[in-house]
Design an enzyme around this catalytic site. Structure first.
Site, mmCIF file in Angstrom:
data_model
loop_
_atom_site.group_PDB
_atom_site.id
_atom_site.type_symbol
_atom_site.label_atom_id
_atom_site.label_comp_id
_atom_site.label_asym_id
_atom_site.label_seq_id
_atom_site.Cartn_x
_atom_site.Cartn_y
_atom_site.Cartn_z
ATOM 1 N N ASP A 1 0.856 -1.188 0.000
ATOM 2 C CA ASP A 1 0.000 0.000 0.000
ATOM 3 C C ASP A 1 0.894 1.241 0.000
ATOM 4 O O ASP A 1 2.103 1.153 0.237
ATOM 5 C CB ASP A 1 -0.925 0.024 1.221
ATOM 6 C CG ASP A 1 -0.174 0.071 2.540
ATOM 7 O OD1 ASP A 1 0.869 -0.622 2.664
ATOM 8 O OD2 ASP A 1 -0.594 0.806 3.442
ATOM 9 N N GLU A 29 0.239 -0.988 5.762
ATOM 10 C CA GLU A 29 1.322 -0.429 6.571
ATOM 11 C C GLU A 29 1.137 1.061 6.805
ATOM 12 O O GLU A 29 1.388 1.558 7.890
ATOM 13 C CB GLU A 29 2.676 -0.687 5.901
ATOM 14 C CG GLU A 29 3.856 -0.537 6.866
ATOM 15 C CD GLU A 29 4.342 0.900 7.033
ATOM 16 O OE1 GLU A 29 5.029 1.160 8.051
ATOM 17 O OE2 GLU A 29 4.060 1.757 6.195
HETATM 18 ZN ZN LIG Z 1 6.987 2.134 4.103
HETATM 19 ZN ZN LIG Z 2 5.506 4.824 4.399
#
Ligand SMILES: [Zn+2]
Ligand SMILES: [Zn+2]
Ligand SMILES: [Zn+2]
Ligand SMILES: [Zn+2]
Lengths: 478, 478
Positions: B100, B167
């Site tokens: 992501d 993340e």
């Molecule tokens: Zn990263």
């Molecule tokens: Zn990042």
């Protein structure tokens, strides 16, 4: 000249028509701050123009120009200038009120449609945006005029009307218009005194008359450093953080007890006289009044007079917020690159923007130097206005006091207010006559808030008060 | 086992295909923070699943549940768990990256479409959101794998892939998945070391290997008083203003020179050894590096090692902003009723949320009591995470150091980072093996910023570095 009983009788017998007049006015959403509602503000002006003309007032709709709002070029609502009577043997009273209102949405938390006047029969309250600020007081003057014109009574004074449609949005264009209409042959020629009805009683019990307003000077304090916002993981502890500097500076402006820490301000304030102190002791007010108004036991003093003086005759410094820092809910780990602290100082005699701005700016620069930061400071005053104070022993006040005693059977509180109504100072300075604030509504009316109301008794008795005041002007003026 | 020249030759001869692979990945706007883009994050996961399967990886798309974003109930993107090789004679390397990306809009100030990889032929830079964080490093592993599978080479280690899609939005569901997959017969069984490629060089010149990260504890400091926002004209100087109290408290947290004023924190920090101090002196960094990175001469120190230790081995306290106060442009005269100060403390050994939160909260309560305010204080920690530090003498680091020397012909800087990557600590604690951060990009890549880039040389040489590291693991592991 005593007040004819027929005047009071007319008011009492036309109560429901007068409430309908207020309902019609509230139904026009004349929100001056909203470009979408500008047409409604103008419609409200036209509605008043017709009513005034129907009552025989010579009306001029003064064009005060245009303005850009949200990218739209809009006409400013006209200022309504009206003349009724030119008898050289009578005093001429200048009236002021405004026909625009604050924004209001049902979704803000109103219990009823803000633009539909709702009469609560149990409490006698008339709910609606503008009911108290300032359509009720404005229409009070129309009610008084109608009672004379249609009731076949002669007014004891000449009247001049000045009704604006931009008061809630900075009174754009008004000062220039007033200044341009002063002088021989101009609109304001011959005015003997001014009566403004656009404020409230100090509490919900005792009528008041207001002879002073605080001024203001509003500051923007900018600390900038990094070229862009930084991540605190990467740069925390590496750079001078602007928000840290700003918070240190803002803490140096005012103590948690409300003491203004800028040197030189306190010394400029006009000293308190014993007679003045007694005037505050006499006011009908309590610590509980402020705590119930603000909704919490957070009053700075247990002494009612200290609290009132804090609002009325001492300056105050309030911190309003910070622009440029993280202000949303949640947790963001930003080091903001450029932050602006906003604060303002309310001014009382003898503080003016001119003698205060220099003190504030120098103090902040000196304190910033002590921080030994590599960031950059800038301080600017965004706007300012002087305080206003009138002589409460003038015949204009004597007339208002007597009228209040006649209608409410009590002596009014003589108050000063903490906020500012800039037109007050404009009238006082350009016309050079005594200016009076004669409120119609109560301290709990919630002007600018949700569920604004005007008590029916304040509207009806207030209309009688305004009329009676005109007779007392005729009787007391020298 | 030495690295076969055929591996390097394959990388060099497939440069344009590898850049196209990055372009294809960047073209999928897998922004995890935006509900509208959730489908794209999931599409990005499917794209990787197919590529991995085509290269012979046994892939499991682990469902980690759902989440509500902006009122929408959304599926979390799957965590991609992949297995390649199960030779008991080989070491097993666990890889981690995320697919992501941060949000990006052309209108944020990008020079080119953020979701169209743009190759600047002059500078060799590849611009695009996710180029450096973290699609480039993730695809580096695919490139390495392809060079072996299609080039007919045998990998020197077994590989395990863990690629997540959340993340940038809190790694929702990841910790629970990792914890549930530890143990006999579970996915992480047999892992010998972990390599995470999701950070950057300290500067734009010298490769680095990272063996420590700061933790964090994020606080929300609430001062409330009045029941609603107040007008400073009416209530200025009558009540205790929450923002005044808050600003005084925030100023007591940190000095303009960066000194944390909370008692007890400094004493908990692991003492600096002479050997450690020398390690900072050796790093390729200068005061000018920090000042050019932040865009202004605002570094807190003139000593490069002091600055680096400020980021890497000392805690930092940053003020992020205030929620509930006036934060827009312009001048509003509000006294805010309830304000929330946001600040965070970056943690280093031996600071943990557990031993720090109590100190911070007690200190703020004590300082608030001294203000003698009638307002109310509340302090809460919104989230926290421990610092992480690894042994840089472990064979996993020896392998990475040798690989870097082979590819870049210099010794890498051994660094610690100021931010946190929570999965690092999760792997270290749940798997009980050495964890390494092996960056591909440079310090000026602008991850999370506009115009994010990855230098083509970092992508290609970085791919060689990742492959070489695997051979050095095989050669050095004990
Ligand atoms: Zn990263
Ligand atoms: Zn990042
Ligand atoms: Zn008003
Ligand atoms: Zn108003």
């Amino acid at each position: 000249m005593s007040v004819p009983q027929a005047f009071y009788d007319y008011i009492d017998s036309h109560e429901s028509q007068f409430i309908q007049r207020l309902a019609d006015a509230v139904a026009i959403p004349s929100v001056s701050a909203d470009a979408e509602h500008r047409k409604d503000v103008i419609a409200m002006g036209k509605y008043l123009q017709k009513q005034l003309q129907d009552l025989g007032v010579e009306v001029r709709m003064a064009d005060v120009g245009r303005q850009v709002v949200d990218g739209q070029d809009l006409p400013l609502p006209p200022v309504i200038l009206g003349k009724f009577g030119s008898d050289p043997k009578k005093k001429t009273v200048q009236l002021y009120a405004h026909y625009d209102v604050q924004p209001a949405l049902l979704s803000d938390g109103w219990n009823t449609d803000p633009f539909k006047l709702t009469h609560d029969g149990q409490t006698g309250r008339l709910y609606g945006r503008g009911a108290s600020d300032d359509k009720g007081p404005l229409l009070g003057w129309l009610n008084v005029l109608e009672a004379h014109v249609k009731g076949g009574l002669e007014l004891p004074v000449n009247l001049r009307f000045c009704f604006e449609g931009m008061e809630e949005s900075g009174s754009e264009g008004l000062d220039e218009l007033i200044e341009s209409e002063v002088g021989p042959g101009k609109f304001f020629e011959g005015v003997d005194c001014v009566c403004i009805s656009d404020n409230y009683w100090l509490n919900d019990r005792t009528p008041c008359i207001t002879y002073g307003l605080r001024g203001i000077t509003y500051y923007k304090l900018t600390v900038s450093g990094p070229g862009r916002d930084l991540h605190s993981g990467v740069f925390g502890n590496m750079v001078h953080e602007p928000l840290v500097d700003l918070v240190h500076l803002m803490a140096k402006l005012i103590s948690p007890q409300g003491e203004i820490l800028v040197p030189g301000i306190a010394e400029l304030v006009a000293p308190l006289t014993e007679e003045e102190r007694k005037r505050y002791d006499k006011l009908d007010y309590s610590v509980q009044d402020v705590e119930s108004a603000v909704g919490a036991a957070v009053a700075r003093s247990d002494d009612k007079s200290e609290l009132l003086m804090g609002r009325m005759r001492y300056p105050s410094l309030s911190l309003h917020g910070i622009e440029g820092a993280f202000s949303a809910p949640g947790a963001k780990t930003v080091i903001p690159a450029c932050v602006h602290g906003k604060f303002s100082l309310r001014l009382v005699p003898n503080l003016t923007p001119e003698n205060v701005d220099g003190l504030v700016i120098k103090y902040l620069k000196d304190e910033f130097a002590k921080l030994d930061s590599k960031n950059t400071l800038n301080v600017e005053s965004l706007h300012g206005g002087k305080p206003w104070i009138a002589d409460p022993n003038h015949w204009n006040y004597v007339a208002a006091i007597k009228a209040t005693e006649t209608i409410y059977k009590v002596s009014p509180d003589l108050t000063r207010e903490g906020g500012s109504i800039p037109v007050t100072l404009t009238f006082a300075e350009t016309l050079g006559v005594n200016v009076l604030l004669l409120p119609m509504g109560r301290g709990d009316d919630g002007a600018h808030s949700t569920n604004e109301k005007l008590d029916k008794s304040n509207y009806i008795q207030g209309t009688k008060l305004l009329g009676t005041y005109l007779y007392e002007v005729a009787a007391n003026a020298t």
